[in-house]
Design a protein around this motif. Structure first.
Motif, PDB file in Angstrom:
ATOM      1  N   ALA A   1      38.057  39.098  46.018  1.00  0.00           N
ATOM      2  CA  ALA A   1      38.764  39.446  47.255  1.00  0.00           C
ATOM      3  C   ALA A   1      38.035  40.556  48.005  1.00  0.00           C
ATOM      4  O   ALA A   1      38.143  40.662  49.227  1.00  0.00           O
ATOM      5  CB  ALA A   1      40.176  39.884  46.922  1.00  0.00           C
TER       6      ALA A   1
ATOM      7  N   ILE B   1      42.434  39.423  36.225  1.00  0.00           N
ATOM      8  CA  ILE B   1      41.301  40.238  35.777  1.00  0.00           C
ATOM      9  C   ILE B   1      41.668  41.711  35.565  1.00  0.00           C
ATOM     10  O   ILE B   1      41.253  42.328  34.590  1.00  0.00           O
ATOM     11  CB  ILE B   1      40.081  40.046  36.729  1.00  0.00           C
TER      12      ILE B   1
ATOM     13  N   ARG C   1      42.435  51.919  33.996  1.00  0.00           N
ATOM     14  CA  ARG C   1      43.213  50.870  33.324  1.00  0.00           C
ATOM     15  C   ARG C   1      43.058  50.939  31.797  1.00  0.00           C
ATOM     16  O   ARG C   1      43.947  50.521  31.062  1.00  0.00           O
ATOM     17  CB  ARG C   1      42.847  49.487  33.869  1.00  0.00           C
TER      18      ARG C   1
END
Ligand code: S3P
Length: 432
Positions: A171, A317, A391
């Motif tokens: 994206a 992902i 993350r």
């Protein structure tokens, strides 16, 4: 900063998370090119989205922040001014890759750089389409590698509309091309074989661009007039992922997460969790600025485990590190394939997940494009490291909730890249 995380008795209550990172970046960038004022409520509190605001301000655009409301005084498509010095994208791949499409169309040159992690992330994926559009983008070489890394020096100029087929599902790359296409004469076309998140398409339409999407083909009419708007950012589903998995893992848990973005190009996470047996419910759903938003309820349950591959791997992902943690506790384990993109995120997330699993005695087999994690494993307390990756910090904080004693996480402040309130909300949900 080192953070200690204790095992949790249960997680409960209703929690509200910060604004979506992907949407915040896009609203800020587009608002800076619109005519007049835009007010963005629930703007992400993460450092990444503040890197974008810093860049926009350095380009001569007035930005005001009051709590999580950001006001941007757009000066129209040609309102940016040459910055006094290089632009700082911090840790943010979205900032550098998406801004590059806009910087390539300016009548001045700019250098944009980032931190050590960003300086190792590949930029050829945006340099190639921008070169086709007629832009000159110079990257920096790393030892033994081509000159495709930040800092990037972007020599702005007139851009041509192109018809571009994305070679990777990204994206950020799609947005970079569409953003360049805003300045080109005629129609810019982007084709994607695998659908990536469509926040840019929705946001551009919301600001008044003429953009059509049909069967993976996006057509944008160049040189639109964009108009300042009032916008509301949903809370970030990728941040909610840590609490969804925590709620599933810790016995007795029952959480409601309020006003979360449920855009169908992001919500594969919920589909996957439900498919492996997670008791997740959407309590309400509405639409704001073209984005779906709703409350999600999760209760503790054993899950089956499963396989993430193909289009699913691309769609999940960002969530794979925390799903890997869930996979180790699931009945049959988790197999991840087709996810080599994990290796070029803020860290090599296949390597950093495996490293932290080894610290807590969890078995994992690493493959070039994924991992195989047996199920039914016992979680031990451990000394984890985020390796500077937000993350990874949060995924292993979630693992620590199931530990057999206190765990520590080194470089835990990395969580602030997307979710500075994470530690406080975790304490709140754990009743501490
Ligand atoms: C993002 C796209 C994804 C994702 C990243 C945010 C975006 O990256 O991993 O966290 O906001 O467009 P890619 O475009 O590299 O797939």
């Amino acid at each position: 900063m080192q953070q200690t995380v204790l095992p949790a008795a249960c997680l409960s209550g209703a929690i509200t998370l910060p604004g979506d990172k992907s949407i915040s970046h896009r609203y800020a960038m587009i608002a800076s090119l619109a005519e007049g004022k835009s007010t963005i409520r629930n703007y992400s509190t993460g450092a990444d989205c503040h890197s974008t605001l810093g860049c926009v301000q350095a380009l001569g655009i007035q930005v005001e922040e009051e709590g999580t409301t950001v006001t941007i005084h757009g000066q129209g498509l040609h309102g940016w001014r040459k910055p006094a010095g290089p632009l700082d994208a911090g840790n943010s791949g979205s900032t550098i890759r998406m801004m590059a499409g806009l910087l390539a169309a300016q009548n001045f040159s700019t250098t944009i750089f980032g931190d050590e992690s960003l300086s190792r992330r590949p930029m050829a994926r945006i340099m190639k389409p921008l070169a086709e559009m007629g832009a000159k983008v110079e990257g920096t070489a790393l030892p033994g590698k081509e000159a495709q890394y930040p800092p990037l020096t972007i020599h702005g100029g007139a851009l041509k509309a192109i018809d571009y087929t994305l070679p990777v599902a990204s994206a950020q790359v799609k947005t970079c091309v569409l953003f360049g296409g805003l300045f080109a004469e005629g129609q810019t076309v982007v084709r994607e074989a695998m659908q990536s998140r469509d926040h840019s398409e929705l946001a551009l339409k919301e600001f008044g661009a003429d953009l059509k999407v049909s069967k993976g083909v996006i057509t944008l009419q160049g040189q639109p007039t964009l108009t300042g708007r009032e916008l509301m950012v949903p809370s970030d589903l990728s941040s909610a992922a840590f609490f969804l998995v925590a709620g599933l893992l810790v016995p007795g848990s029952h959480l409601v997460i309020r006003n979360v973005g449920l855009n169908p190009t992001r919500s594969a996470l919920l589909d996957f969790l439900v498919s492996i047996g997670a008791p997740i419910k959407i309590l309400k759903i509405e639409s704001t600025n073209g984005e779906l938003i709703g409350d999600i309820e999760v209760r503790h349950a054993a899950v089956k485990g499963g396989v993430i591959e193909g289009a699913m791997a691309a769609a999940l992902i960002d969530e794979i590190p925390v799903l890997a943690v869930l996979g180790a506790a699931s009945e049959k384990g988790l197999i991840v394939r087709d996810a080599s993109e994990l290796r070029i995120k803020e860290t090599d997330r296949i390597a950093t997940v495996a490293d932290n699993f080894a610290r807590m005695g969890i078995q994992i087999e690493v493959t070039p494009d994924g991992m195989v994690i047996p199920g039914n494993q016992t979680f031990k307390a451990a000394a984890f490291d985020s390796f500077g990756d937000h993350r990874i910090a949060m995924a292993f904080a979630v693992a620590a909730l199931r530990g057999d004693g206190p765990s520590t996480i080194d470089n835990a402040d990395a969580a602030s890249v997307s979710f500075p309130e994470f530690w406080n909300i975790l304490d709140q949900a754990a009743g501490r």
